[in-house]
Design an enzyme around this catalytic site. Structure first.
Site, PDB file in Angstrom:
ATOM      1  N   ASP A  65       0.876  -1.170   0.000  1.00  0.00           N
ATOM      2  CA  ASP A  65       0.000   0.000   0.000  1.00  0.00           C
ATOM      3  C   ASP A  65       0.917   1.224   0.000  1.00  0.00           C
ATOM      4  O   ASP A  65       1.591   1.511   0.994  1.00  0.00           O
ATOM      5  CB  ASP A  65      -0.902  -0.001   1.246  1.00  0.00           C
ATOM      6  CG  ASP A  65      -1.842   1.197   1.258  1.00  0.00           C
ATOM      7  OD1 ASP A  65      -1.599   2.176   0.499  1.00  0.00           O
ATOM      8  OD2 ASP A  65      -2.825   1.178   2.017  1.00  0.00           O
ATOM      9  N   TYR A 160      -5.682  17.276  -6.418  1.00  0.00           N
ATOM     10  CA  TYR A 160      -4.921  16.479  -7.392  1.00  0.00           C
ATOM     11  C   TYR A 160      -3.849  17.348  -8.054  1.00  0.00           C
ATOM     12  O   TYR A 160      -2.687  16.965  -8.167  1.00  0.00           O
ATOM     13  CB  TYR A 160      -5.900  15.926  -8.438  1.00  0.00           C
ATOM     14  CG  TYR A 160      -5.286  14.977  -9.450  1.00  0.00           C
ATOM     15  CD1 TYR A 160      -4.927  13.686  -9.092  1.00  0.00           C
ATOM     16  CD2 TYR A 160      -5.075  15.371 -10.774  1.00  0.00           C
ATOM     17  CE1 TYR A 160      -4.372  12.803 -10.021  1.00  0.00           C
ATOM     18  CE2 TYR A 160      -4.530  14.511 -11.705  1.00  0.00           C
ATOM     19  CZ  TYR A 160      -4.184  13.226 -11.323  1.00  0.00           C
ATOM     20  OH  TYR A 160      -3.633  12.363 -12.243  1.00  0.00           O
ATOM     21  N   LYS A 164       0.235  16.839  -7.944  1.00  0.00           N
ATOM     22  CA  LYS A 164       1.006  16.585  -9.169  1.00  0.00           C
ATOM     23  C   LYS A 164       2.010  17.710  -9.433  1.00  0.00           C
ATOM     24  O   LYS A 164       3.104  17.462  -9.944  1.00  0.00           O
ATOM     25  CB  LYS A 164       0.065  16.375 -10.355  1.00  0.00           C
ATOM     26  CG  LYS A 164      -0.810  15.106 -10.226  1.00  0.00           C
ATOM     27  CD  LYS A 164       0.009  13.821 -10.115  1.00  0.00           C
ATOM     28  CE  LYS A 164      -0.844  12.572 -10.132  1.00  0.00           C
ATOM     29  NZ  LYS A 164      -0.056  11.317 -10.071  1.00  0.00           N
ATOM     30  N   THR A 195      -7.594   4.208 -18.996  1.00  0.00           N
ATOM     31  CA  THR A 195      -7.342   3.247 -17.915  1.00  0.00           C
ATOM     32  C   THR A 195      -8.611   3.166 -17.076  1.00  0.00           C
ATOM     33  O   THR A 195      -9.612   3.816 -17.395  1.00  0.00           O
ATOM     34  CB  THR A 195      -6.187   3.721 -17.008  1.00  0.00           C
ATOM     35  OG1 THR A 195      -6.609   4.902 -16.321  1.00  0.00           O
ATOM     36  CG2 THR A 195      -4.917   4.014 -17.789  1.00  0.00           C
TER      37      THR A 195
HETATM   38  N1  LIG Z   1      -5.313   7.742 -16.825  1.00  0.00           N
HETATM   39  C1  LIG Z   1      -5.118   9.045 -16.963  1.00  0.00           C
HETATM   40  O1  LIG Z   1      -5.780   9.705 -17.768  1.00  0.00           O
HETATM   41  C2  LIG Z   1      -4.043   9.733 -16.153  1.00  0.00           C
HETATM   42  C3  LIG Z   1      -3.786  11.072 -16.471  1.00  0.00           C
HETATM   43  C4  LIG Z   1      -2.802  11.734 -15.760  1.00  0.00           C
HETATM   44  C5  LIG Z   1      -2.090  11.086 -14.761  1.00  0.00           C
HETATM   45  N2  LIG Z   1      -2.370   9.789 -14.471  1.00  0.00           N
HETATM   46  C6  LIG Z   1      -1.598   9.171 -13.381  1.00  0.00           C
HETATM   47  O2  LIG Z   1      -1.116   7.922 -13.792  1.00  0.00           O
HETATM   48  C7  LIG Z   1      -0.944   7.086 -12.646  1.00  0.00           C
HETATM   49  C8  LIG Z   1      -1.584   5.747 -12.914  1.00  0.00           C
HETATM   50  O3  LIG Z   1      -2.972   5.946 -13.136  1.00  0.00           O
HETATM   51  P1  LIG Z   1      -3.872   5.001 -14.068  1.00  0.00           P
HETATM   52  O4  LIG Z   1      -4.610   5.861 -14.989  1.00  0.00           O
HETATM   53  O5  LIG Z   1      -3.078   3.870 -14.584  1.00  0.00           O
HETATM   54  O6  LIG Z   1      -4.933   4.537 -12.965  1.00  0.00           O
HETATM   55  P2  LIG Z   1      -5.468   3.119 -12.541  1.00  0.00           P
HETATM   56  O7  LIG Z   1      -6.487   3.400 -11.491  1.00  0.00           O
HETATM   57  O8  LIG Z   1      -5.838   2.303 -13.715  1.00  0.00           O
HETATM   58  O9  LIG Z   1      -4.171   2.499 -11.871  1.00  0.00           O
HETATM   59  C9  LIG Z   1      -3.685   2.995 -10.667  1.00  0.00           C
HETATM   60  C10 LIG Z   1      -2.794   1.966 -10.076  1.00  0.00           C
HETATM   61  O10 LIG Z   1      -2.360   2.432  -8.785  1.00  0.00           O
HETATM   62  C11 LIG Z   1      -2.695   1.463  -7.828  1.00  0.00           C
HETATM   63  N3  LIG Z   1      -2.946   2.060  -6.539  1.00  0.00           N
HETATM   64  C12 LIG Z   1      -3.930   2.913  -6.191  1.00  0.00           C
HETATM   65  N4  LIG Z   1      -3.816   3.190  -4.874  1.00  0.00           N
HETATM   66  C13 LIG Z   1      -2.726   2.511  -4.428  1.00  0.00           C
HETATM   67  C14 LIG Z   1      -2.088   2.384  -3.176  1.00  0.00           C
HETATM   68  N5  LIG Z   1      -2.544   3.013  -2.087  1.00  0.00           N
HETATM   69  N6  LIG Z   1      -1.008   1.600  -3.069  1.00  0.00           N
HETATM   70  C15 LIG Z   1      -0.532   0.930  -4.154  1.00  0.00           C
HETATM   71  N7  LIG Z   1      -1.087   1.005  -5.368  1.00  0.00           N
HETATM   72  C16 LIG Z   1      -2.183   1.781  -5.482  1.00  0.00           C
HETATM   73  C17 LIG Z   1      -3.919   0.754  -8.380  1.00  0.00           C
HETATM   74  O11 LIG Z   1      -4.086  -0.506  -7.791  1.00  0.00           O
HETATM   75  C18 LIG Z   1      -3.513   0.654  -9.847  1.00  0.00           C
HETATM   76  O12 LIG Z   1      -2.606  -0.396 -10.069  1.00  0.00           O
HETATM   77  C19 LIG Z   1      -1.532   7.848 -11.464  1.00  0.00           C
HETATM   78  O13 LIG Z   1      -0.513   8.456 -10.715  1.00  0.00           O
HETATM   79  C20 LIG Z   1      -2.412   8.904 -12.135  1.00  0.00           C
HETATM   80  O14 LIG Z   1      -2.573  10.067 -11.346  1.00  0.00           O
HETATM   81  C21 LIG Z   1      -3.339   9.098 -15.142  1.00  0.00           C
END
Ligand SMILES: NC(=O)c1ccc[n+]([C@@H]2O[C@H](COP(=O)([O-])OP(=O)(O)OC[C@H]3O[C@@H](n4cnc5c(N)ncnc54)[C@H](O)[C@@H]3O)[C@@H](O)[C@H]2O)c1
Length: 266
Positions: A65, A160, A164, A195
């Site tokens: 976590d 958020y 970031k 995602t």
């Molecule tokens: N998808 C987008 O459009 C987008 C845009 C900008 C930034 N991001 C960033 O990309 C990163 C990944 O996001 P994503 O889109 O793949 O989301 P997602 O929800 O598909 O994946 C997030 C991952 O983080 C894990 N996670 C969440 N809380 C956790 C915790 N407490 N401990 C360990 N793991 C944890 C989840 O289990 C998952 O594997 C994030 O930091 C998010 O802010 C995503």
């Protein structure tokens, strides 16, 4: 491009159970890196590590976590115990929270999002850097998955956006700290990426996101994965302290003159 320099490098990817983290872990594995997949869900995290091994790669899953600093320290310690060294860490785990004006957030929202997106990333960088130094890694790297919200504030996303921006700030400072020692530090800044974050979004919303992006579509997680591979490789040793958008030009500027067309394209 020859990515063979990554072969045998040991890397941790947090939030590797799905989305961008899963894509990065699999692309690292396909290219001969030893990957530690960290996530909370045993079932999903183990499945990603198993898939990498089934494809001929080398990966393990460590339940973590990432909003708990002691678990991140344990993750780094266990990685070094298992593989004997650490070359890099991708601090990807993060949560989104938003869509409301600042005063409507609760104080508990602040604690929750900062625990993972800010403190968790700081801990990953701190313990990761310590282990990379101790490993005498040649070609060490820290990669943080920030967001375009780390470059351009997003309306309705005060918390958020703050986390970031903080990640981008820490990335740049750490790049200054570690440049003399050959450890690169960069942030990947995804735009709208397909995602689970958008898992429950109605079709109408997905159409909006695609249209809002100058490239006319949402991104795929692999498009961040290939940037991570490049940053982990020795091809990118002179790239450090960068916050790199993977966003189809979403953060490049406003699209408010949307009807204008260059006469040559008429
Ligand atoms: N998808 C987008 O459009 C987008 C845009 C900008 C930034 N991001 C960033 O990309 C990163 C990944 O996001 P994503 O889109 O793949 O989301 P997602 O929800 O598909 O994946 C997030 C991952 O983080 C894990 N996670 C969440 N809380 C956790 C915790 N407490 N401990 C360990 N793991 C944890 C989840 O289990 C998952 O594997 C994030 O930091 C998010 O802010 C995503």
């Amino acid at each position: 491009m020859d990515f063979s320099s990554v072969k045998g490098k040991v890397a941790i990817v947090t939030g590797a159970s799905r989305g961008i983290g899963e894509a990065i872990a699999k692309i690292f594995g396909e290219n001969g890196m030893k990957v530690v997949c960290a996530a909370r869900s045993v079932e999903q995290g183990q499945a990603v590590a198993d898939a990498i091994c089934a494809d001929g790669g080398d990966a393990v899953f460590i339940q973590t976590d990432c909003s708990d600093v002691s678990q991140i320290k344990n993750l780094v310690d266990k990685t070094v115990e298992h593989y004997g060294k650490l070359d890099g860490i991708v601090s990807n785990a993060g949560i989104g929270q938003g869509g409301s004006p600042l005063h409507e957030y609760e104080m508990e929202d602040y604690d929750k999002i900062f625990a993972l997106n800010s403190k968790g990333v700081f801990a990953g960088m701190k313990y990761g850097a310590e282990a990379i130094f101790k490993s005498h890694s040649q070609g060490g790297f820290l990669i943080n998955v920030a967001s375009i919200a780390g470059i351009i504030p997003q309306r309705g996303q005060a918390l958020y956006t703050a986390t970031k921006h903080g990640v981008v700030g820490m990335t740049k400072v750490a790049a200054l700290d570690y440049a003399p020692y050959g450890i690169t530090v960069n942030a990947i800044c995804p735009g709208y990426t397909k995602t689970s974050i958008f898992g429950n979004a109605p079709e109408q919303a997905l159409t909006f996101f695609a249209k809002d992006c100058p490239a006319g579509r949402m991104g795929n997680p692999e498009e961040c994965g290939y940037l991570a591979l490049f940053l982990a490789s020795d091809l990118a040793r002179y790239i450090t302290g960068a916050a790199i958008p993977v966003d189809g030009a979403l953060s490049a500027g406003h699209q408010n003159v949307s009807t204008w067309k260059h006469p040559l394209f008429d």
